[in-house]
Motif scaffolding. Structure first.
Motif, PDB file in Angstrom:
ATOM      1  N   PRO A 139       0.815  -1.226   0.000  1.00  0.00           N
ATOM      2  CA  PRO A 139       0.000   0.000   0.000  1.00  0.00           C
ATOM      3  C   PRO A 139       0.847   1.273   0.000  1.00  0.00           C
ATOM      4  O   PRO A 139       1.863   1.357   0.691  1.00  0.00           O
ATOM      5  N   ASP A 140       0.428   2.238  -0.793  1.00  0.00           N
ATOM      6  CA  ASP A 140       0.988   3.588  -0.785  1.00  0.00           C
ATOM      7  C   ASP A 140       2.500   3.605  -1.034  1.00  0.00           C
ATOM      8  O   ASP A 140       3.225   4.426  -0.479  1.00  0.00           O
ATOM      9  N   LEU A 141       2.982   2.682  -1.862  1.00  0.00           N
ATOM     10  CA  LEU A 141       4.392   2.658  -2.253  1.00  0.00           C
ATOM     11  C   LEU A 141       4.553   3.456  -3.540  1.00  0.00           C
ATOM     12  O   LEU A 141       3.702   3.384  -4.432  1.00  0.00           O
ATOM     13  N   SER A 142       5.644   4.219  -3.640  1.00  0.00           N
ATOM     14  CA  SER A 142       5.888   5.035  -4.832  1.00  0.00           C
ATOM     15  C   SER A 142       7.322   4.844  -5.316  1.00  0.00           C
ATOM     16  O   SER A 142       8.255   4.743  -4.508  1.00  0.00           O
ATOM     17  N   PHE A 143       7.483   4.813  -6.639  1.00  0.00           N
ATOM     18  CA  PHE A 143       8.802   4.803  -7.271  1.00  0.00           C
ATOM     19  C   PHE A 143       8.973   6.111  -8.024  1.00  0.00           C
ATOM     20  O   PHE A 143       8.091   6.522  -8.791  1.00  0.00           O
ATOM     21  N   VAL A 144      10.101   6.773  -7.812  1.00  0.00           N
ATOM     22  CA  VAL A 144      10.372   8.021  -8.504  1.00  0.00           C
ATOM     23  C   VAL A 144      11.677   7.885  -9.285  1.00  0.00           C
ATOM     24  O   VAL A 144      12.681   7.381  -8.768  1.00  0.00           O
ATOM     25  N   GLN A 145      11.654   8.288 -10.532  1.00  0.00           N
ATOM     26  CA  GLN A 145      12.814   8.214 -11.407  1.00  0.00           C
ATOM     27  C   GLN A 145      13.851   9.241 -10.973  1.00  0.00           C
ATOM     28  O   GLN A 145      13.529  10.414 -10.762  1.00  0.00           O
ATOM     29  N   LEU A 146      15.109   8.830 -10.830  1.00  0.00           N
ATOM     30  CA  LEU A 146      16.142   9.707 -10.295  1.00  0.00           C
ATOM     31  C   LEU A 146      16.810  10.580 -11.344  1.00  0.00           C
ATOM     32  O   LEU A 146      17.392  11.613 -11.008  1.00  0.00           O
ATOM     33  N   ASN A 147      16.790  10.170 -12.607  1.00  0.00           N
ATOM     34  CA  ASN A 147      17.438  10.954 -13.651  1.00  0.00           C
ATOM     35  C   ASN A 147      16.617  10.888 -14.923  1.00  0.00           C
ATOM     36  O   ASN A 147      15.928   9.904 -15.192  1.00  0.00           O
ATOM     37  N   GLY A 148      16.681  11.959 -15.702  1.00  0.00           N
ATOM     38  CA  GLY A 148      15.917  12.025 -16.933  1.00  0.00           C
ATOM     39  C   GLY A 148      16.377  11.002 -17.951  1.00  0.00           C
ATOM     40  O   GLY A 148      17.471  10.440 -17.855  1.00  0.00           O
ATOM     41  N   SER A 149      15.540  10.788 -18.963  1.00  0.00           N
ATOM     42  CA  SER A 149      15.857   9.738 -19.938  1.00  0.00           C
ATOM     43  C   SER A 149      15.527  10.135 -21.364  1.00  0.00           C
ATOM     44  O   SER A 149      15.581   9.298 -22.257  1.00  0.00           O
TER      45      SER A 149
END
Length: 326
Positions: A139-149
């Motif tokens: 529940p309520d887990l998020s992944f955020v990208q650290l660098n642009g692509s």
């Protein structure tokens, strides 16, 4: 005396079987093939391991080479928690990466908790990890990208977005992509973009991440890191990095052999976070496989650019062969 020796040999073999089956995720058939045993023999040894307490929550195998390498890494780098993954004798780097990816996926199943934010740096290694994840809704887990692509190649292939979304779908989590260039043409453009509200939101998520998950990049790896193989850097960029002593990168932010990163020209145009974020983070897990990454991993260790490490035993040995910390 012979009976004791036979019992010791059985226990040692049971530990090897248990490590491959429980820790590295191999099937009974795969364990049997690797060790030259019958499948019924593998089953009996697994039962013996459970019955005698060799297998509880974790496997008691401190005498095996991979555990000795992990202990030596932790002796040299007291800030580090290391897991060294054993690989079959004579196997290639593709097998090493598969084993490391499986071990990382298993560890994530124990680390990730409800409500966390995980910062994720894309690349070949994390793509491999994403394919070994064990499905689990958190529940309520998020992944955020650290660098642009953003570049012409990956806008078409979807390599980065698919890696991110594979992690998110596996855990029924949210994914926050970072739709900016990997490298800006002009640092002034980057500074202006960083003031945009949508970009600020991603940057703030990166700052409060509970766990950072990444590998180290290297142009000398047998399978070059994605940033080197997918057209993100031109010959002038590579020449500049060589002239300034860069040996590797984390989230497309480059560092020298001593782990320092300040003053490298390309970093002013890079979309990845300042590497001081790693030192401030609550937890930072680096996943590495391949001899071509040994120099970059050694430099990251010198600069304390990780808290946890999962690495194959051949690469771990190559790092240790580079000598004691300065």
């Amino acid at each position: 005396m012979d009976g004791k020796r036979e019992a010791d040999e059985q226990a040692a073999l049971a530990v090897r079987v248990a490590r491959l089956y429980y820790h590295q995720g191999l099937t009974s058939d795969a364990v049997a093939r690797e060790l030259g045993l019958s499948r019924p023999k593998v089953s009996r040894l697994l039962g013996y391991a459970r019955k005698t307490g060799l297998v509880e929550i974790r496997i008691h195998d401190a005498g095996v080479p991979s555990q000795a390498l992990a202990a030596e890494l932790q002796r040299r780098y007291p800030f580090l928690s290391a897991q060294v993954v054993g690989v079959p004798v004579g196997s290639g780097e593709e097998v090493w990466l598969s084993r490391v990816a499986t071990a990382c996926a298993a560890l994530l199943g124990t680390l990730l908790q409800a409500g966390q934010v995980v910062g994720l740096a894309w690349g070949n290694t994390l793509d491999a990890v994403s394919r070994e994840l064990l499905p689990r809704a958190i529940p309520d887990l998020s992944f955020v990208q650290l660098n642009g692509s953003a570049n012409d190649s990956d806008l078409v292939s979807g390599f980065v977005s698919e890696t991110m979304l594979r992690f998110a779908r596996n855990y029924s989590a949210k994914a926050y992509l970072f739709p900016v260039p990997t490298f800006f043409d002009d640092p002034v453009t980057k500074e202006a973009m960083w003031r945009e509200r949508s970009v600020r939101h991603v940057l703030e998520l990166q700052e409060r991440a509970d766990l950072l998950l990444y590998s180290v990049g290297s142009h000398t790896a047998r399978t070059p890191s994605h940033v080197y193989s997918a057209g993100y850097l031109d010959s002038a960029d590579l020449a500049s990095l060589a002239a300034e002593g860069a040996v590797g990168d984390i989230a497309t932010v480059f560092f020298r052999a001593d782990g320092s990163h300040a003053g490298l020209a390309l970093n002013a145009r890079a979309s990845g976070p300042d590497l001081s974020l790693i030192r401030r983070a609550a937890d930072a897990l680096c996943v590495v496989s391949g001899l071509g990454k040994a120099a970059a991993l050694h430099a990251a260790l010198e600069g304390r650019l990780l808290h946890r490490l999962i690495v194959d035993e051949m690469t771990a040995q190559a790092v240790l062969n580079r000598g004691e910390p300065r």
